[in-house]
Design an enzyme around this catalytic site. Structure first.
Site, mmCIF file in Angstrom:
data_model
loop_
_atom_site.group_PDB
_atom_site.id
_atom_site.type_symbol
_atom_site.label_atom_id
_atom_site.label_comp_id
_atom_site.label_asym_id
_atom_site.label_seq_id
_atom_site.Cartn_x
_atom_site.Cartn_y
_atom_site.Cartn_z
ATOM 1 N N ARG A 98 0.818 -1.215 0.000
ATOM 2 C CA ARG A 98 0.000 0.000 0.000
ATOM 3 C C ARG A 98 0.851 1.265 0.000
ATOM 4 O O ARG A 98 0.493 2.257 -0.660
ATOM 5 C CB ARG A 98 -0.927 -0.031 1.232
ATOM 6 C CG ARG A 98 -1.906 1.143 1.329
ATOM 7 C CD ARG A 98 -2.861 0.945 2.491
ATOM 8 N NE ARG A 98 -3.644 2.128 2.798
ATOM 9 C CZ ARG A 98 -4.826 2.430 2.264
ATOM 10 N NH1 ARG A 98 -5.365 1.610 1.390
ATOM 11 N NH2 ARG A 98 -5.469 3.527 2.611
ATOM 12 N N MET A 153 -6.591 8.480 -1.616
ATOM 13 C CA MET A 153 -6.567 7.032 -1.524
ATOM 14 C C MET A 153 -7.491 6.664 -0.370
ATOM 15 O O MET A 153 -7.288 7.097 0.763
ATOM 16 C CB MET A 153 -5.149 6.497 -1.275
ATOM 17 C CG MET A 153 -5.098 4.972 -1.226
ATOM 18 S SD MET A 153 -3.428 4.287 -1.374
ATOM 19 C CE MET A 153 -2.757 4.686 0.241
ATOM 20 N N SER A 154 -8.524 5.915 -0.676
ATOM 21 C CA SER A 154 -9.563 5.633 0.315
ATOM 22 C C SER A 154 -8.999 4.869 1.503
ATOM 23 O O SER A 154 -7.973 4.193 1.411
ATOM 24 C CB SER A 154 -10.698 4.827 -0.317
ATOM 25 O OG SER A 154 -11.288 5.538 -1.373
ATOM 26 N N ALA A 155 -9.694 4.972 2.631
ATOM 27 C CA ALA A 155 -9.298 4.240 3.837
ATOM 28 C C ALA A 155 -9.325 2.741 3.560
ATOM 29 O O ALA A 155 -10.217 2.230 2.875
ATOM 30 C CB ALA A 155 -10.232 4.584 4.983
ATOM 31 N N PHE A 179 -16.957 9.276 0.505
ATOM 32 C CA PHE A 179 -16.032 9.426 -0.608
ATOM 33 C C PHE A 179 -16.050 10.868 -1.092
ATOM 34 O O PHE A 179 -17.028 11.596 -0.900
ATOM 35 C CB PHE A 179 -16.466 8.530 -1.783
ATOM 36 C CG PHE A 179 -16.023 7.092 -1.667
ATOM 37 C CD1 PHE A 179 -14.806 6.688 -2.186
ATOM 38 C CD2 PHE A 179 -16.834 6.152 -1.059
ATOM 39 C CE1 PHE A 179 -14.402 5.373 -2.098
ATOM 40 C CE2 PHE A 179 -16.439 4.833 -0.960
ATOM 41 C CZ PHE A 179 -15.219 4.428 -1.491
#
Length: 401
Positions: A43, A76-78, A220
């Protein structure tokens, strides 16, 4: 994440292993395939400018690009939310998957899930984001993922049909292209915004319609381009705003602001307060004149508005009054009791409608997964179904069981 020592903070492999364990513990990861994907993809390689502890935090997003006002337009999403959505998608080896909204990392996770026999396409409207995703994917060893610069509203017809379409930006509507590009037994996972509240919804075909029994809380950044939401937001005063996408709801900003200066009135339902995300969805679809009330921490700390408004709370508004949900401790209702705070000349009437909904939900629908969400594409009927919301491309209709 749980506290870890300094040596672990410098070791991305250890951080990644900790992340996977924590996601399992929190039931975000439920399957071995999703666990393996998260364990395999580095990641931090998709967040080269972020501290390692931020990149591997379960619940925090990593900023990617901001607009001229300093607001995030790409993140960048959780990790927790990405895991939840991938579990909703139920991706299998060999599938063809379209991701709408590029970042790189999620596409890499999807590539791990589909394997060498599958295909992943990721599309974004912003060239900077596409170029960044391409660079990160190549750097991390995922050169087989296809990146496309285009408005996601149209999907990517060249690769259709897709077994899965996963949208990674908050969508106000479901355009016809997403349905037409979906395989007959495909699944669309989309963070759909309905009256200001967003849920990640896993839709499947049901004849001409889409139907879902799986919906999860999600936040989002909004879609850009043709699919951008058309919401109205009114600033009542510094730190207090109301928001709606319902054309029937009109804001008299001056009168609503004055209402906040009138005495605060509290009304209690005698009903349990529980499962706030389920309750919020129910209220959003049932309030007759719905909006969302937002308040800053300074305003909440001053006592003017309850803490429920920090992330937005369903509100019922009239021309000169406003009511919204609150809670208090009450052992007789299982720990907390739901209630209403109301301001203005019509405070009692608004609170009365709100209280009925709180009681009805607690009595009849207080559980996970009580809602069935349908999307009915095409022109709306002359009379909308109950608990439905008109969109540009169809109608969202929700029923509770």
């Amino acid at each position: 994440m749980t506290a870890i020592d300094g040596s672990t903070l410098r070791d991305p492999d250890a951080l990644r292993a900790d992340m996977v364990r924590a996601l399992r513990d929190q039931d975000a990861i439920m399957s071995e395939s999703v666990a393996a994907a998260f364990a395999a993809v580095p990641r931090h390689r998709f967040a080269p400018d972020a501290p390692l502890e931020l990149a591997y935090d379960l619940h925090r997003t990593v900023p990617v690009k901001k607009d001229e006002h300093g607001l995030d337009i790409s993140v960048m999403s959780a990790a927790h939310l990405q895991a939840v959505m991938l579990e909703q998608a139920d991706i299998e080896p060999g599938m063809k998957v379209l991701e709408i909204g590029s970042g790189g990392y999620n596409a890499a996770l999807i590539q791990e899930l589909v394997g060498s026999d599958g295909a992943v396409t990721t599309v974004d409207i912003d060239r900077d984001i596409v170029d960044r995703a391409r660079l990160c994917l190549d750097d991390a060893g995922y050169g087989q993922v296809k990146t496309v610069l285009a408005d996601g509203e149209a999907g990517v017809p060249d690769g259709a049909p897709y077994d899965r379409i996963i949208v990674t930006a908050a969508a106000w509507d479901i355009p016809p292209s997403w349905i037409s590009e979906l395989a007959e037994k495909g699944r669309l996972v989309v963070p759909l915004t309905v009256r200001g509240t967003t849920r990640s919804i896993a839709f499947e075909r049901d004849g001409e319609d889409l139907v879902s029994h799986s919906y999860r809380l999600a936040r989002f950044v909004p879609m850009q381009g043709e699919g951008a939401a058309k919401e109205r937001k009114a600033l009542l005063r510094d730190g207090v705003a109301v928001q709606t996408d319902d054309e029937r709801v009109l804001f008299n900003t001056k009168a609503l602001n004055h209402a906040l200066d009138t005495p605060r009135r509290e009304f209690w339902s005698g009903a349990a307060y529980d499962l706030p995300d389920e309750l919020e969805l129910y209220l959003t679809l049932h309030l007759s004149s719905p909006a969302r009330l937002h308040a800053s921490k300074d305003i909440v700390d001053s006592g003017l508005v309850e803490a429920s408004a920090l992330l937005g709370v369903p509100a019922l508004v009239s021309e000169d009054s406003i009511a919204y949900r609150t809670r208090r401790e009450n052992e007789d209702t299982g720990g907390f009791e739901s209630g209403v705070v109301a301001h203005g000349p019509q405070a009692e009437a608004l609170a009365g409608e709100y209280l009925k909904l709180l009681r009805r939900w607690a009595q009849d629908h207080r559980r996970r997964g009580a809602a069935v969400i349908r999307f009915l594409p095409g022109p709306a009927a002359s009379a909308l179904p109950e608990n439905s919301v008109l969109k540009r491309h169809g109608v969202v209709a929700v029923s509770w069981h």
